[in-house]
Write a protein that holds these residues in place. Structure first.
Motif, PDB file in Angstrom:
ATOM      1  N   THR A 162       4.311  15.972  -4.895  1.00 36.24           N
ATOM      2  CA  THR A 162       4.033  17.341  -4.968  1.00 36.24           C
ATOM      3  C   THR A 162       3.468  17.812  -3.883  1.00 36.24           C
ATOM      4  O   THR A 162       3.320  16.980  -2.736  1.00 36.24           O
ATOM      5  N   ASP A 163       3.225  18.845  -3.739  1.00 40.10           N
ATOM      6  CA  ASP A 163       2.626  19.524  -2.323  1.00 40.10           C
ATOM      7  C   ASP A 163       1.098  19.073  -2.329  1.00 40.10           C
ATOM      8  O   ASP A 163       0.587  19.184  -1.087  1.00 40.10           O
ATOM      9  N   ASN A 164       0.586  18.547  -3.300  1.00 38.19           N
ATOM     10  CA  ASN A 164      -0.716  18.194  -3.205  1.00 38.19           C
ATOM     11  C   ASN A 164      -0.974  16.733  -3.252  1.00 38.19           C
ATOM     12  O   ASN A 164      -2.245  16.167  -3.048  1.00 38.19           O
ATOM     13  N   LEU A 165      -0.184  15.857  -3.747  1.00 38.97           N
ATOM     14  CA  LEU A 165      -0.024  14.587  -4.015  1.00 38.97           C
ATOM     15  C   LEU A 165       0.812  13.569  -3.493  1.00 38.97           C
ATOM     16  O   LEU A 165       2.087  13.851  -3.170  1.00 38.97           O
ATOM     17  N   SER A 166       0.227  12.334  -2.650  1.00 38.84           N
ATOM     18  CA  SER A 166       1.230  11.590  -2.247  1.00 38.84           C
ATOM     19  C   SER A 166       0.987  10.178  -2.627  1.00 38.84           C
ATOM     20  O   SER A 166      -0.325   9.889  -2.939  1.00 38.84           O
ATOM     21  N   LEU A 167       1.951   9.124  -3.098  1.00 41.62           N
ATOM     22  CA  LEU A 167       1.590   8.026  -3.731  1.00 41.62           C
ATOM     23  C   LEU A 167       2.131   6.961  -2.794  1.00 41.62           C
ATOM     24  O   LEU A 167       3.255   6.905  -2.187  1.00 41.62           O
ATOM     25  N   GLY A 168       1.329   5.740  -2.501  1.00 40.70           N
ATOM     26  CA  GLY A 168       1.767   4.737  -1.613  1.00 40.70           C
ATOM     27  C   GLY A 168       1.506   3.459  -2.308  1.00 40.70           C
ATOM     28  O   GLY A 168       0.651   3.188  -3.120  1.00 40.70           O
ATOM     29  N   VAL A 169       2.528   2.619  -1.836  1.00 45.94           N
ATOM     30  CA  VAL A 169       2.342   0.998  -2.081  1.00 45.94           C
ATOM     31  C   VAL A 169       2.707   0.156  -1.016  1.00 45.94           C
ATOM     32  O   VAL A 169       3.693   0.686  -0.193  1.00 45.94           O
ATOM     33  N   HIS A 182      -2.971   9.635  -2.522  1.00 43.02           N
ATOM     34  CA  HIS A 182      -3.594  10.497  -1.210  1.00 43.02           C
ATOM     35  C   HIS A 182      -3.550  12.030  -1.975  1.00 43.02           C
ATOM     36  O   HIS A 182      -2.473  12.513  -2.637  1.00 43.02           O
ATOM     37  N   LEU A 183      -4.592  12.536  -1.529  1.00 42.24           N
ATOM     38  CA  LEU A 183      -4.879  14.237  -1.780  1.00 42.24           C
ATOM     39  C   LEU A 183      -4.362  14.847  -0.556  1.00 42.24           C
ATOM     40  O   LEU A 183      -5.149  14.910   0.530  1.00 42.24           O
ATOM     41  N   THR A 184      -3.245  15.526  -0.536  1.00 44.74           N
ATOM     42  CA  THR A 184      -2.637  16.051   0.664  1.00 44.74           C
ATOM     43  C   THR A 184      -2.549  17.500   0.945  1.00 44.74           C
ATOM     44  O   THR A 184      -2.554  18.206   1.740  1.00 44.74           O
ATOM     45  N   SER A 185      -3.538  18.276   0.014  1.00 44.60           N
ATOM     46  CA  SER A 185      -3.703  19.665  -0.130  1.00 44.60           C
ATOM     47  C   SER A 185      -4.985  20.276   0.742  1.00 44.60           C
ATOM     48  O   SER A 185      -5.111  21.266   0.941  1.00 44.60           O
ATOM     49  N   VAL A 186      -5.661  19.232   1.539  1.00 41.24           N
ATOM     50  CA  VAL A 186      -6.907  19.601   2.020  1.00 41.24           C
ATOM     51  C   VAL A 186      -6.613  19.911   3.594  1.00 41.24           C
ATOM     52  O   VAL A 186      -7.442  20.643   4.234  1.00 41.24           O
ATOM     53  N   ARG A 228      -5.154  18.822   7.546  1.00 42.08           N
ATOM     54  CA  ARG A 228      -5.003  17.607   8.183  1.00 42.08           C
ATOM     55  C   ARG A 228      -5.703  16.298   7.770  1.00 42.08           C
ATOM     56  O   ARG A 228      -5.287  15.094   8.167  1.00 42.08           O
ATOM     57  N   ILE A 229      -6.636  16.245   7.170  1.00 41.92           N
ATOM     58  CA  ILE A 229      -7.516  15.193   6.333  1.00 41.92           C
ATOM     59  C   ILE A 229      -6.906  15.142   5.015  1.00 41.92           C
ATOM     60  O   ILE A 229      -7.032  15.910   4.244  1.00 41.92           O
ATOM     61  N   ALA A 230      -6.448  14.018   4.557  1.00 45.61           N
ATOM     62  CA  ALA A 230      -6.085  13.407   3.440  1.00 45.61           C
ATOM     63  C   ALA A 230      -6.992  12.323   2.707  1.00 45.61           C
ATOM     64  O   ALA A 230      -6.640  11.263   3.185  1.00 45.61           O
ATOM     65  N   PRO A 231      -7.822  12.548   1.948  1.00 45.52           N
ATOM     66  CA  PRO A 231      -8.696  11.446   1.173  1.00 45.52           C
ATOM     67  C   PRO A 231      -7.501  10.761   0.294  1.00 45.52           C
ATOM     68  O   PRO A 231      -6.829  11.418  -0.084  1.00 45.52           O
ATOM     69  N   TYR A 232      -8.067   9.437   0.265  1.00 45.81           N
ATOM     70  CA  TYR A 232      -7.149   8.616  -1.091  1.00 45.81           C
ATOM     71  C   TYR A 232      -8.138   7.632  -1.474  1.00 45.81           C
ATOM     72  O   TYR A 232      -8.931   7.212  -0.939  1.00 45.81           O
ATOM     73  N   PHE A 233      -7.713   7.102  -2.758  1.00 44.80           N
ATOM     74  CA  PHE A 233      -8.271   6.028  -3.320  1.00 44.80           C
ATOM     75  C   PHE A 233      -7.201   5.073  -3.551  1.00 44.80           C
ATOM     76  O   PHE A 233      -6.008   4.960  -3.475  1.00 44.80           O
ATOM     77  N   LEU A 234      -7.748   3.784  -3.443  1.00 46.02           N
ATOM     78  CA  LEU A 234      -6.936   2.566  -3.237  1.00 46.02           C
ATOM     79  C   LEU A 234      -7.282   1.620  -4.347  1.00 46.02           C
ATOM     80  O   LEU A 234      -8.658   1.321  -4.666  1.00 46.02           O
ATOM     81  N   VAL A 235      -6.406   0.595  -4.723  1.00 44.38           N
ATOM     82  CA  VAL A 235      -6.619  -0.285  -5.677  1.00 44.38           C
ATOM     83  C   VAL A 235      -5.511  -1.415  -5.489  1.00 44.38           C
ATOM     84  O   VAL A 235      -4.448  -1.107  -5.015  1.00 44.38           O
TER      85      VAL A 235
END
Length: 221
Positions: free
Chosen positions: A76-83, A125-129, A131-138
């Protein structure tokens, strides 16, 4: 076992959403490399030639580096997902003061240690902030701890420390932030726990790396 199962379920959910979601807006290939400093949290028992009791080694912190490659998908405009697949190596430094019972010196050189880890990792990734996108990883994978054998001097007598080589199930959990520099290029900063999972084999080591890296996206992100 419960911790390992929870981590596996969390990563599986991320993979299903990333690979199976047809509503995602854009997808890109992401490559990243970086380094920093890692603090180990585990002591290692090393057998000593000619002695019944092992020596306890408390490895010190050292430099850490990593490389990674994977996919990023904007949900979405607010979230990105990566693997991605991530390979890491951390140095485990050992001095004469890090060996117990206490020794006088290392005869040639003190043992060098390494933690190598390979994992399949998911990031949210939270992309709505801005230029800085905080993210959580596992992530889940495999971790290998090695400490070289060497000779030590204790009370005027030289003893041989055995080599340590342990491979076990491994994983990562942590958080970070990505700062967009120019189109496609980002600076990343993160902290994580990486290494063997709870309930690991004897002498498997866990570390706390703090790293900076550069990530580049190829594609539609």
């Amino acid at each position: 076992m419960h911790v390992r199962l929870s981590a596996a379920v969390s990563l599986l959910v991320l993979l299903i959403v990333l690979l199976g979601g047809g509503r995602a807006e854009a997808q890109a290939v992401r490559v990243e490399a970086g380094g920093g400093w890692a603090i180990p949290s585990t002591e290692v028992d090393v057998s000593v030639e000619g002695r019944d009791r092992p020596a306890e080694i408390n490895p010190g912190s050292g430099p850490s580096g990593y490389v990674a490659v994977g996919l990023m998908r904007r949900l979405t405009d607010n979230l990105s997902l990566g693997v991605r697949v991530r390979a890491q190596q951390s140095q485990l430094r050992v001095g004469s003061d890090d060996v117990s019972p206490s020794i006088d010196r290392c005869v040639n050189s003190c043992p060098e240690g390494r933690l190598r880890a390979l994992s399949l990792e998911g990031q949210l990734h939270l992309t709505s902030v801005g230029r800085i996108a905080p993210y959580f990883l596992v992530g889940l994978g495999v971790a290998r701890t090695t400490i070289d054998g060497t000779r030590i001097d204790a009370g005027g007598t030289a003893f041989q420390l055995s080599e340590t080589d342990v491979t076990d199930a491994g994983g990562n959990v942590g958080f970070g932030a990505a700062l967009r520099l120019v189109r496609g290029l980002s600076l990343t900063a993160e902290t994580r726990v990486t290494g063997s999972l709870p309930g690991a084999k004897d002498n498997a080591v866990t570390t706390f790396p703090f790293t900076l890296g550069l990530a580049y996206h190829f594609g539609g992100m």
